[in-house]
Design a protein around this motif. Structure first.
Motif, PDB file in Angstrom:
ATOM      1  N   GLN A  99       0.836  -1.194   0.000  1.00  0.00           N
ATOM      2  CA  GLN A  99       0.000   0.000   0.000  1.00  0.00           C
ATOM      3  C   GLN A  99       0.877   1.252   0.000  1.00  0.00           C
ATOM      4  OE1 GLN A  99      -2.884   0.088   3.119  1.00  0.00           O
ATOM      5  NE2 GLN A  99      -3.870   1.929   2.365  1.00  0.00           N
ATOM      6  N   ALA A 100       1.934   1.261   0.791  1.00  0.00           N
ATOM      7  CA  ALA A 100       2.852   2.395   0.830  1.00  0.00           C
ATOM      8  C   ALA A 100       3.524   2.594  -0.521  1.00  0.00           C
ATOM      9  CB  ALA A 100       3.903   2.190   1.919  1.00  0.00           C
ATOM     10  N   GLU A 101       3.909   1.510  -1.192  1.00  0.00           N
ATOM     11  CA  GLU A 101       4.515   1.620  -2.515  1.00  0.00           C
ATOM     12  C   GLU A 101       3.550   2.275  -3.500  1.00  0.00           C
ATOM     13  OE1 GLU A 101       5.794  -2.287  -3.642  1.00  0.00           O
ATOM     14  OE2 GLU A 101       7.599  -2.179  -2.423  1.00  0.00           O
ATOM     15  N   ALA A 102       2.281   1.884  -3.452  1.00  0.00           N
ATOM     16  CA  ALA A 102       1.276   2.460  -4.350  1.00  0.00           C
ATOM     17  C   ALA A 102       1.062   3.943  -4.054  1.00  0.00           C
ATOM     18  CB  ALA A 102      -0.038   1.699  -4.227  1.00  0.00           C
ATOM     19  N   ILE A 103       0.992   4.305  -2.786  1.00  0.00           N
ATOM     20  CA  ILE A 103       0.806   5.705  -2.387  1.00  0.00           C
ATOM     21  C   ILE A 103       1.985   6.543  -2.858  1.00  0.00           C
ATOM     22  CG2 ILE A 103       0.752   7.264  -0.386  1.00  0.00           C
ATOM     23  CD1 ILE A 103      -0.848   5.000   1.068  1.00  0.00           C
ATOM     24  N   LEU A 104       3.193   6.054  -2.631  1.00  0.00           N
ATOM     25  CA  LEU A 104       4.388   6.799  -3.025  1.00  0.00           C
ATOM     26  C   LEU A 104       4.519   6.899  -4.539  1.00  0.00           C
ATOM     27  CD1 LEU A 104       6.898   5.432  -0.369  1.00  0.00           C
ATOM     28  CD2 LEU A 104       5.962   7.744  -0.506  1.00  0.00           C
ATOM     29  N   ALA A 105       4.166   5.837  -5.260  1.00  0.00           N
ATOM     30  CA  ALA A 105       4.242   5.873  -6.721  1.00  0.00           C
ATOM     31  C   ALA A 105       3.278   6.922  -7.270  1.00  0.00           C
ATOM     32  CB  ALA A 105       3.922   4.502  -7.298  1.00  0.00           C
ATOM     33  N   GLU A 106       2.056   6.975  -6.726  1.00  0.00           N
ATOM     34  CA  GLU A 106       1.081   7.974  -7.173  1.00  0.00           C
ATOM     35  C   GLU A 106       1.560   9.376  -6.814  1.00  0.00           C
ATOM     36  OE1 GLU A 106      -3.565   9.270  -6.551  1.00  0.00           O
ATOM     37  OE2 GLU A 106      -2.922   7.309  -5.871  1.00  0.00           O
ATOM     38  N   SER A 107       2.112   9.533  -5.634  1.00  0.00           N
ATOM     39  CA  SER A 107       2.626  10.836  -5.206  1.00  0.00           C
ATOM     40  C   SER A 107       3.761  11.294  -6.112  1.00  0.00           C
ATOM     41  CB  SER A 107       3.116  10.745  -3.764  1.00  0.00           C
ATOM     42  OG  SER A 107       3.709  11.943  -3.353  1.00  0.00           O
ATOM     43  N   ASP A 108       4.677  10.390  -6.438  1.00  0.00           N
ATOM     44  CA  ASP A 108       5.793  10.737  -7.320  1.00  0.00           C
ATOM     45  C   ASP A 108       5.288  11.121  -8.703  1.00  0.00           C
ATOM     46  OD1 ASP A 108       7.567  10.233  -5.280  1.00  0.00           O
ATOM     47  OD2 ASP A 108       8.169   8.251  -6.033  1.00  0.00           O
ATOM     48  N   GLU A 109       4.276  10.398  -9.196  1.00  0.00           N
ATOM     49  CA  GLU A 109       3.708  10.707 -10.512  1.00  0.00           C
ATOM     50  C   GLU A 109       3.084  12.097 -10.520  1.00  0.00           C
ATOM     51  OE1 GLU A 109       0.160   9.161 -13.479  1.00  0.00           O
ATOM     52  OE2 GLU A 109       0.894   7.823 -11.923  1.00  0.00           O
ATOM     53  N   ARG A 110       2.334  12.424  -9.481  1.00  0.00           N
ATOM     54  CA  ARG A 110       1.701  13.737  -9.400  1.00  0.00           C
ATOM     55  C   ARG A 110       2.738  14.853  -9.274  1.00  0.00           C
ATOM     56  NH1 ARG A 110      -3.948  13.463  -6.189  1.00  0.00           N
ATOM     57  NH2 ARG A 110      -4.720  11.601  -7.204  1.00  0.00           N
ATOM     58  N   GLU A 111       3.812  14.586  -8.561  1.00  0.00           N
ATOM     59  CA  GLU A 111       4.867  15.591  -8.401  1.00  0.00           C
ATOM     60  C   GLU A 111       5.593  15.823  -9.722  1.00  0.00           C
ATOM     61  OE1 GLU A 111       8.982  16.008  -5.910  1.00  0.00           O
ATOM     62  OE2 GLU A 111       7.276  15.107  -4.882  1.00  0.00           O
ATOM     63  N   ALA A 112       5.793  14.758 -10.487  1.00  0.00           N
ATOM     64  CA  ALA A 112       6.511  14.872 -11.757  1.00  0.00           C
ATOM     65  C   ALA A 112       5.645  15.492 -12.848  1.00  0.00           C
ATOM     66  CB  ALA A 112       6.996  13.496 -12.202  1.00  0.00           C
ATOM     67  N   ASP A 113       4.328  15.269 -12.779  1.00  0.00           N
ATOM     68  CA  ASP A 113       3.416  15.750 -13.814  1.00  0.00           C
ATOM     69  C   ASP A 113       2.207  16.371 -13.146  1.00  0.00           C
ATOM     70  OD1 ASP A 113       1.790  16.235 -15.984  1.00  0.00           O
ATOM     71  OD2 ASP A 113       1.538  14.128 -16.519  1.00  0.00           O
ATOM     72  N   LEU A 114       2.158  17.700 -13.098  1.00  0.00           N
ATOM     73  CA  LEU A 114       1.078  18.392 -12.400  1.00  0.00           C
ATOM     74  C   LEU A 114      -0.283  18.116 -13.018  1.00  0.00           C
ATOM     75  CD1 LEU A 114       2.794  21.803 -11.644  1.00  0.00           C
ATOM     76  CD2 LEU A 114       2.494  19.847 -10.129  1.00  0.00           C
ATOM     77  N   GLU A 115      -0.323  17.610 -14.239  1.00  0.00           N
ATOM     78  CA  GLU A 115      -1.586  17.279 -14.905  1.00  0.00           C
ATOM     79  C   GLU A 115      -1.981  15.821 -14.669  1.00  0.00           C
ATOM     80  OE1 GLU A 115      -3.344  19.687 -16.406  1.00  0.00           O
ATOM     81  OE2 GLU A 115      -1.766  21.064 -15.825  1.00  0.00           O
ATOM     82  N   ALA A 116      -1.209  15.074 -13.875  1.00  0.00           N
ATOM     83  CA  ALA A 116      -1.458  13.651 -13.670  1.00  0.00           C
ATOM     84  C   ALA A 116      -2.738  13.387 -12.880  1.00  0.00           C
ATOM     85  CB  ALA A 116      -0.280  12.996 -12.952  1.00  0.00           C
ATOM     86  N   ALA A 117      -3.190  14.352 -12.130  1.00  0.00           N
ATOM     87  CA  ALA A 117      -4.402  14.194 -11.333  1.00  0.00           C
ATOM     88  C   ALA A 117      -5.472  15.119 -11.899  1.00  0.00           C
ATOM     89  CB  ALA A 117      -4.125  14.533  -9.876  1.00  0.00           C
TER      90      ALA A 117
END
Length: 68
Positions: A29-47
């Protein structure tokens, strides 16, 4: 993603994260949360449901310029 980062995030799951499905494996669960967080940080349009507006100080209104 480092093991230390994942382990720390798994240890610090929020109560609502613990009660959500997937908490039987906090590390996954932590891996999934961190992966989503990293994606959003790298691409502001990801969410698409969230929008973060970035403005410089030159683009803001000073109190004297308002409509009041």
């Amino acid at each position: 993603m480092t093991d230390d980062r994942t382990d720390q995030r798994a240890a610090d799951l929020l109560p609502e994260e613990r009660s959500a499905g997937g908490s039987s494996d906090p590390r996954a669960q932590a891996e999934a949360i961190l992966a989503e967080s990293d994606e959003r940080e790298a691409d502001l349009e990801a969410a698409p449901s969230s929008f973060l507006e970035h403005r410089s100080s030159e683009q803001t209104i000073t109190p004297g310029d308002g409509t009041r």
